[in-house]
Design a protein around this motif. Structure first.
Motif, PDB file in Angstrom:
ATOM      1  N   ALA A  32       0.763  -1.322  -0.214  1.00 57.60           N
ATOM      2  CA  ALA A  32      -0.193   0.107  -0.117  1.00 57.60           C
ATOM      3  C   ALA A  32       0.895   1.206   0.083  1.00 57.60           C
ATOM      4  O   ALA A  32       0.389   2.301  -1.150  1.00 57.60           O
ATOM      5  N   GLN A  33       2.300   1.603   0.974  1.00 57.39           N
ATOM      6  CA  GLN A  33       3.367   2.248   0.557  1.00 57.39           C
ATOM      7  C   GLN A  33       3.301   2.400  -0.519  1.00 57.39           C
ATOM      8  O   GLN A  33       3.881   4.065  -1.242  1.00 57.39           O
ATOM      9  N   LEU A  34       3.883   1.448  -1.681  1.00 55.87           N
ATOM     10  CA  LEU A  34       4.256   1.374  -2.736  1.00 55.87           C
ATOM     11  C   LEU A  34       3.158   1.634  -3.702  1.00 55.87           C
ATOM     12  O   LEU A  34       3.965   2.620  -4.480  1.00 55.87           O
ATOM     13  N   LEU A  35       1.829   1.456  -3.222  1.00 55.50           N
ATOM     14  CA  LEU A  35       1.253   1.908  -4.768  1.00 55.50           C
ATOM     15  C   LEU A  35       0.778   4.151  -3.891  1.00 55.50           C
ATOM     16  O   LEU A  35       0.903   4.463  -5.515  1.00 55.50           O
ATOM     17  N   ASN A  36       0.938   4.150  -3.070  1.00 54.31           N
ATOM     18  CA  ASN A  36       0.837   5.835  -2.809  1.00 54.31           C
ATOM     19  C   ASN A  36       2.333   6.116  -2.729  1.00 54.31           C
ATOM     20  O   ASN A  36       2.106   7.731  -3.430  1.00 54.31           O
ATOM     21  N   ALA A  37       3.723   5.829  -2.780  1.00 58.78           N
ATOM     22  CA  ALA A  37       4.545   6.518  -4.070  1.00 58.78           C
ATOM     23  C   ALA A  37       4.613   5.955  -5.411  1.00 58.78           C
ATOM     24  O   ALA A  37       5.153   7.903  -5.558  1.00 58.78           O
ATOM     25  N   ARG A  38       3.802   5.743  -5.866  1.00 56.07           N
ATOM     26  CA  ARG A  38       3.458   5.772  -7.081  1.00 56.07           C
ATOM     27  C   ARG A  38       2.865   6.798  -7.665  1.00 56.07           C
ATOM     28  O   ARG A  38       3.300   7.337  -8.787  1.00 56.07           O
ATOM     29  N   LYS A  39       2.011   6.862  -7.048  1.00 57.82           N
ATOM     30  CA  LYS A  39       1.245   7.519  -6.598  1.00 57.82           C
ATOM     31  C   LYS A  39       1.671   9.614  -6.708  1.00 57.82           C
ATOM     32  O   LYS A  39       1.681  10.527  -8.113  1.00 57.82           O
ATOM     33  N   LYS A  40       2.245   9.393  -5.522  1.00 59.97           N
ATOM     34  CA  LYS A  40       3.441  10.673  -5.722  1.00 59.97           C
ATOM     35  C   LYS A  40       4.354  10.853  -6.894  1.00 59.97           C
ATOM     36  O   LYS A  40       4.611  11.959  -6.817  1.00 59.97           O
ATOM     37  N   LEU A  41       5.084   9.928  -6.897  1.00 62.97           N
ATOM     38  CA  LEU A  41       5.850  10.098  -7.730  1.00 62.97           C
ATOM     39  C   LEU A  41       5.368  10.504  -9.471  1.00 62.97           C
ATOM     40  O   LEU A  41       6.220  11.661 -10.019  1.00 62.97           O
ATOM     41  N   ALA A  42       4.234  10.065  -9.649  1.00 64.02           N
ATOM     42  CA  ALA A  42       3.408  10.624 -10.597  1.00 64.02           C
ATOM     43  C   ALA A  42       3.233  11.947 -10.593  1.00 64.02           C
ATOM     44  O   ALA A  42       3.287  12.493 -11.860  1.00 64.02           O
ATOM     45  N   GLU A  43       2.517  12.706  -9.563  1.00 61.31           N
ATOM     46  CA  GLU A  43       2.122  13.729  -9.615  1.00 61.31           C
ATOM     47  C   GLU A  43       3.500  15.048  -9.389  1.00 61.31           C
ATOM     48  O   GLU A  43       3.460  15.818 -10.240  1.00 61.31           O
ATOM     49  N   THR A  44       5.010  14.253  -8.997  1.00 63.03           N
ATOM     50  CA  THR A  44       5.488  15.007  -8.859  1.00 63.03           C
ATOM     51  C   THR A  44       6.557  15.037 -10.393  1.00 63.03           C
ATOM     52  O   THR A  44       6.947  16.291 -10.767  1.00 63.03           O
ATOM     53  N   LEU A  45       6.424  14.229 -11.475  1.00 60.09           N
ATOM     54  CA  LEU A  45       7.024  14.331 -12.584  1.00 60.09           C
ATOM     55  C   LEU A  45       5.997  15.320 -13.190  1.00 60.09           C
ATOM     56  O   LEU A  45       6.203  16.038 -14.660  1.00 60.09           O
ATOM     57  N   GLY A  46       4.359  15.448 -12.736  1.00 60.58           N
ATOM     58  CA  GLY A  46       4.035  15.779 -13.458  1.00 60.58           C
ATOM     59  C   GLY A  46       3.940  17.786 -13.065  1.00 60.58           C
ATOM     60  O   GLY A  46       3.584  18.321 -13.980  1.00 60.58           O
ATOM     61  N   ALA A  47       4.091  17.814 -11.993  1.00 58.63           N
ATOM     62  CA  ALA A  47       3.979  19.084 -12.173  1.00 58.63           C
ATOM     63  C   ALA A  47       5.796  19.555 -12.622  1.00 58.63           C
ATOM     64  O   ALA A  47       5.753  20.523 -12.342  1.00 58.63           O
ATOM     65  N   GLN A  48       6.770  18.891 -12.531  1.00 60.80           N
ATOM     66  CA  GLN A  48       7.514  19.408 -13.514  1.00 60.80           C
ATOM     67  C   GLN A  48       7.479  19.693 -14.518  1.00 60.80           C
ATOM     68  O   GLN A  48       8.544  20.272 -15.266  1.00 60.80           O
ATOM     69  N   GLY A  49       6.668  18.997 -15.199  1.00 62.51           N
ATOM     70  CA  GLY A  49       6.602  19.012 -16.534  1.00 62.51           C
ATOM     71  C   GLY A  49       7.398  18.107 -17.257  1.00 62.51           C
ATOM     72  O   GLY A  49       7.950  18.532 -18.429  1.00 62.51           O
ATOM     73  N   ASN A  50       7.644  16.604 -16.377  1.00 60.56           N
ATOM     74  CA  ASN A  50       8.741  16.424 -16.779  1.00 60.56           C
ATOM     75  C   ASN A  50       8.315  14.679 -17.619  1.00 60.56           C
ATOM     76  O   ASN A  50       7.904  14.130 -17.274  1.00 60.56           O
ATOM     77  N   ASP A  51       8.918  14.405 -18.492  1.00 60.64           N
ATOM     78  CA  ASP A  51       8.284  13.406 -19.704  1.00 60.64           C
ATOM     79  C   ASP A  51       9.501  12.796 -20.191  1.00 60.64           C
ATOM     80  O   ASP A  51       9.741  12.011 -20.469  1.00 60.64           O
ATOM     81  N   CYS A  52       9.723  12.256 -18.790  1.00 57.57           N
ATOM     82  CA  CYS A  52      11.062  11.304 -17.872  1.00 57.57           C
ATOM     83  C   CYS A  52      10.338   9.802 -17.669  1.00 57.57           C
ATOM     84  O   CYS A  52      10.486   8.408 -18.611  1.00 57.57           O
ATOM     85  N   VAL A  53       9.205   9.352 -17.869  1.00 57.23           N
ATOM     86  CA  VAL A  53       7.821   8.069 -17.838  1.00 57.23           C
ATOM     87  C   VAL A  53       7.002   7.926 -17.980  1.00 57.23           C
ATOM     88  O   VAL A  53       5.927   9.077 -18.307  1.00 57.23           O
ATOM     89  N   ALA A  54       6.865   7.336 -19.459  1.00 55.56           N
ATOM     90  CA  ALA A  54       5.769   6.753 -20.241  1.00 55.56           C
ATOM     91  C   ALA A  54       4.714   5.996 -19.000  1.00 55.56           C
ATOM     92  O   ALA A  54       4.852   5.124 -20.002  1.00 55.56           O
ATOM     93  N   PHE A  55       4.022   6.659 -18.850  1.00 60.66           N
ATOM     94  CA  PHE A  55       3.655   5.538 -17.558  1.00 60.66           C
ATOM     95  C   PHE A  55       2.322   4.325 -18.409  1.00 60.66           C
ATOM     96  O   PHE A  55       1.769   5.315 -19.446  1.00 60.66           O
TER      97      PHE A  55
END
Length: 904
Positions: free
Chosen positions: A718-741
């Motif tokens: 459950a914590q890893l799923l929360n970190a997954r969402k947090k990582l997507a939000e962080t990269l989205g806020a940075q406007g960073n296309d480092c990962v094709a989700f």
């Protein structure tokens, strides 16, 4: 081929060489004027000769009839010229000198450019002619030569000839004219200077060639050694598997080292002698300078020679060594290039080649074969002159399927090679539709006869390009060398040199390989039929499934693939696919993925997010700290290391358990032990930074389904799923296309087509899961009518150099497909498909026989030398061969008893 290099050049560039000669002659007056003007400037305006008073004038551009002073008291003037005073004359003469220099430079530019184009054109012709002769080598000769040596000759050995081609006649004419002009000028200034210069030049012309004789022999030796080096390297590269299997890498090094050592010794002696010759040449030139300064200075001091004449003589002398040295160098280049040319064409010229009529290009649809082959008492011998076929006589019709059966020494394979024109009969006659087989153009047999054996070699490229190579060539035909002594064959190709600097434009050929619309709609059903008959369709379809579609791909295809994804997901509950795939769900932890892959939940587009770089990725580490996962992953990584040490710590590298499980190597286990000792009792904040990175790497690479150490619990997931969402939000806020989700509703261009449909990970623990999933996907694609689209994509699969990206069975099936694709009247299968299992091989042969039948009548003759021993019920006729002779020829029922006796 012409053996003499100069004759070859003259024969194929006579008109161009004459034009250069005319331009060179036109340039000589300008060159003489450039030598004369400095004398006029010094003796006239500078020393005031003829300008004794301020008002004195001298004529400029006066023109008189030459040699009239010898017949009359004075010269006859045609034009008195322009009277100029001293300053004006200085300016006009200097400007005239500048114009003469510029014009002389332009002549050199034009001549050199023209020579360069001429040289490259002739080099192209020579290379093309050599390759043309290779294409016309008998197959027996081709099998004896080393491909690397042939390539070396055509590509490298003739390369230096390109520079000489343009200079062959123009250089001695141009340099000789310059030297003659300079010598004439020196004689006009001072007869003694001219005589001394002429004497030294004659001595140079006598001594230098004698010193260079050894250089020529060394040049021959160096070229032979370089060719041998190329051949040996090519042999080792081709046989690299055996080199490693037998452990003879050091023997290979020793062989190559010995060749290189010999080349070094030859080249070193060559350099010594070459530079000694240069030393002698330069010394003689400087000796001439010594005489000019000493003797000329003395004559000026004693008043026997004016300063202007000395300055002009020295200027002429300074320009004189260059053309004389150039002529001497040209003579050396001529001899060296004659050697290169002789050695390059030696083997090509001596080999008997097939007549050009056999390879005449045609864009016409050739007539179909009606009668087939007729062989009468043919005998074929091997390389040791032993007969492999004796007195073979048979008639082979394009309306029957014939099996030529026999063991390895029966001669059956050689019969097929004779029919395919890969072997020549020593005696007897072979006709095709009543015409002697040797007299029939290859274009006809190439179109109307297909041939496939077990030997496979492909030049590389896509499957599409490989298939298209056997189709009739529809591009602009290249010239055919009818007569090596004539340049007429190239008459229409001489003006297309350097028409474009665009390499793609130069090498673009209008044929099916480069035509993106191939195969067209009319050809498509036949292609599908051939690929399905040879069992290549599924292979190419899988190649297509493993390809990716970029962002600009066809949106219709992407939409269809998304529909296929939904349909496949709906079928997951069926008995066939139950539990075989764990689908990607943004709200669930995927146990088939590692911890790192679950955190990213997408495809890295930036190297920083590759799995091996995650432990040092600042963005990832920041997210882990925000979600309080650093300590838990540190503990999880240590637990993984402890379990690995406990399970594999006592195993050796050759342990069967270690090999079956794919566990860490003994070196890695030792590193884990040391790391555990250093971090014992420490936390993620107190442990050494390097150890923290290594432990996090173990945690990120952990998958519960693969290792089963029980490291993951529901709370950690459950914590890893929360970190997954947090990582997507962080990269989205940075406007960073480092990962094709991974998004279930979107097509992911960074995933392959099959992964986009699957949108999950196959459970590796389930036996046969991959095959069941693949079959289900193919079924869905077929039902949605997009399998042919994926098949088209698969045709662009790169087969690799020599087809190394294909399995042996795929490569052999592709060779059979190429033979069938051109719709031949007769196809010859010579032990083809030997790498396949007997069941699949027999099924393909059966389908090929069916492919050539329509309404119970054969539309394509099949001549097959089979790998398997019967049954032959699908064939109309069976020829049994033993010891190079026909043992029995009849229907399968007639031959079966004899075959049973032979096998028994």
């Amino acid at each position: 081929m012409e053996r003499n290099l100069l004759k070859y050049i003259w024969r194929h560039s006579r008109s161009k060489q004459i034009w250069i000669f005319i331009v060179v002659l036109a340039a000589m007056p300008v060159y003489f004027l450039m030598l004369q003007l400095p004398k006029l400037i010094v003796n006239g305006p500078i020393q005031a000769v003829g300008f004794e008073t301020p008002e004195a004038t001298q004529p400029f551009l006066s023109i008189s009839l030459p040699f009239t002073q010898y017949f009359t008291d004075q010269q006859i003037m045609l034009f008195d010229g322009f009277q100029l005073q001293r300053p004006s004359m200085l300016v006009v003469l200097c400007i005239s000198f500048l114009l003469a220099v510029a014009l002389n430079g332009w002549f050199k530019l034009y001549i050199n450019t023209y020579k360069g184009k001429l040289g490259e054109s002739l080099l192209r012709r020579l290379r093309y002619e050599l390759f043309d002769r290779v294409l016309r080598y008998p197959i027996g000769k081709i099998r004896q030569v080393k491909p690397s040596e042939i390539s070396s000759v055509i590509k490298d050995e003739v390369e230096p000839l390109g520079e000489f081609f343009g200079d062959a006649f123009s250089a001695p004419v141009f340099l000789g004219a310059q030297a003659l002009t300079g010598m004439t000028f020196l004689f006009l200034q001072n007869t003694m200077f001219g005589a001394i210069t002429l004497g030294i030049v004659v001595f140079q012309a006598w001594i230098i060639p004698r010193l260079r004789r050894r250089l020529l022999e060394l040049g021959r030796r160096r070229q032979r050694a370089a060719r041998r080096l190329s051949g040996r390297i090519g042999e080792y590269v081709q046989g690299m598997d055996d080199v490693h299997l037998h452990g003879v890498t050091n023997r290979a090094r020793a062989n190559i080292w010995n060749i290189l050592r010999g080349i070094l010794a030859t080249r070193f002696e060559l350099y010594q002698r070459k530079f000694f010759v240069k030393f002698i040449n330069n010394f003689l030139i400087q000796l001439l300078a010594f005489i000019f300064y000493l003797l000329g200075g003395y004559l000026v001091i004693t008043g026997r020679m004016d300063l202007g004449a000395l300055v002009a003589s020295i200027a002429a002398y300074k320009d004189l060594p260059a053309p004389i040295k150039g002529i001497i160098d040209w003579d050396q280049q001529r001899l060296m290039n004659q050697i290169r040319y002789e050695q390059a064409v030696e083997d090509f010229a001596e080999t008997e080649i097939v007549p050009y009529e056999r390879q005449v290009a045609t864009d016409q649809v050739l007539p179909h074969i009606k009668e087939g082959y007729k062989l009468s008492n043919i005998t074929v011998v091997d390389s040791s002159d032993q007969p492999v076929i004796e007195s073979f006589s048979a008639t082979l019709s394009p309306r029957e399927a014939v099996a030529i059966v026999g063991g390895n020494d029966s001669g059956a394979e050689q019969v097929a090679e004779v029919l395919g024109r890969l072997l020549r009969a020593r005696s007897g006659s072979i006709t095709l539709d009543g015409n002697d087989l040797d007299s029939i153009a290859e274009s006809q047999t190439g179109q109307r006869i297909g041939y496939a054996d077990s030997n496979v070699f492909y030049a590389g490229g896509s499957i599409k390009a490989t298939l298209a190579e056997t189709l009739p060539f529809v591009g602009d035909a290249a010239p055919v060398i009818k007569n090596a002594s004539s340049g007429a064959d190239f008459a229409n190709y001489e003006n297309d040199v350097m028409v474009s600097a665009d390499v793609d434009m130069i090498y673009d050929v209008d044929d099916p390989v480069s035509n993106p619309s191939w195969p067209d709609d009319a050809f498509w059903p036949h292609l599908l039929s051939v690929m399905q008959s040879t069992r290549l369709y599924n292979d190419v379809l899988e190649f297509g499934l493993l390809r990716t579609l970029d962002d600009e791909g066809d949106e219709t295809i992407k939409a269809s693939l998304l529909e296929a994804r939904r349909e496949f997901a709906d079928d997951k509950s069926t008995d066939e696919l139950s539990g075989a795939v764990e689908f990607f769900d943004p709200e669930k932890y995927n146990h088939q993925l590692t911890i790192g892959e679950n955190l990213i939940f997408g495809t890295p587009l930036d190297a920083q997010f590759n799995p091996e770089n995650l432990p040092s990725n600042k963005t990832m580490l920041g997210v882990l700290k925000e979600t309080d996962l650093m300590s838990q992953l540190f503990d999880a990584g240590r637990e993984v290391a402890e379990n690995n040490v406990e399970l594999f710590g006592d195993l050796t590298e050759d342990s069967m358990l270690l090999q079956r499980t794919g566990g860490p190597s003994p070196e890695q286990i030792a590193a884990m032990k040391q790391m555990l000792d250093r971090t014992s009792g420490k936390t993620v904040t107190t442990a050494p930074a390097n150890d923290v990175t290594a432990i996090l790497a173990l945690a990120f690479g952990y998958s519960e389904t693969q290792s089963r150490f029980g490291v993951l619990n529901e709370a950690l997931q459950a914590q890893l799923l929360n970190a997954r969402k947090k990582l997507a939000e962080t990269l989205g806020a940075q406007g960073n296309d480092c990962v094709a989700f991974l998004d279930p509703a979107r097509f992911n261009p960074s995933l392959t087509i099959i992964d986009n449909i699957l949108f999950g990970r196959i459970d590796a623990r389930r036996t046969g899961a991959r095959d069941r999933v693949l079959n289900a996907i193919k079924k869905i694609l077929e039902e949605r009518n997009i399998s042919e689209t994926i098949f088209r994509i698969g045709l662009s699969y790169d087969i690799g150099v020599a087809g190394r990206n294909l399995t042996t069975s795929q490569a052999q099936k592709l060779k059979v497909a190429r033979a069938l694709l051109k719709k031949p009247d007769m196809v010859i299968l010579n032990r083809a498909l030997s790498a396949l299992d007997p069941v699949e091989r027999k099924a393909i042969i059966h389908d090929i026989l069916s492919l050539g039948s329509e309404d119970g009548k054969r539309q394509m003759g099949v001549i097959c030398v089979p790998v398997d021993n019967g049954p032959w019920d699908d064939f109309d006729r069976v020829i049994l061969m033993e010891g190079g002779r026909i043992s029995i020829d009849g229907t399968p029922e007639q031959v079966a008893p004899r075959l049973e006796m032979s096998n028994a």
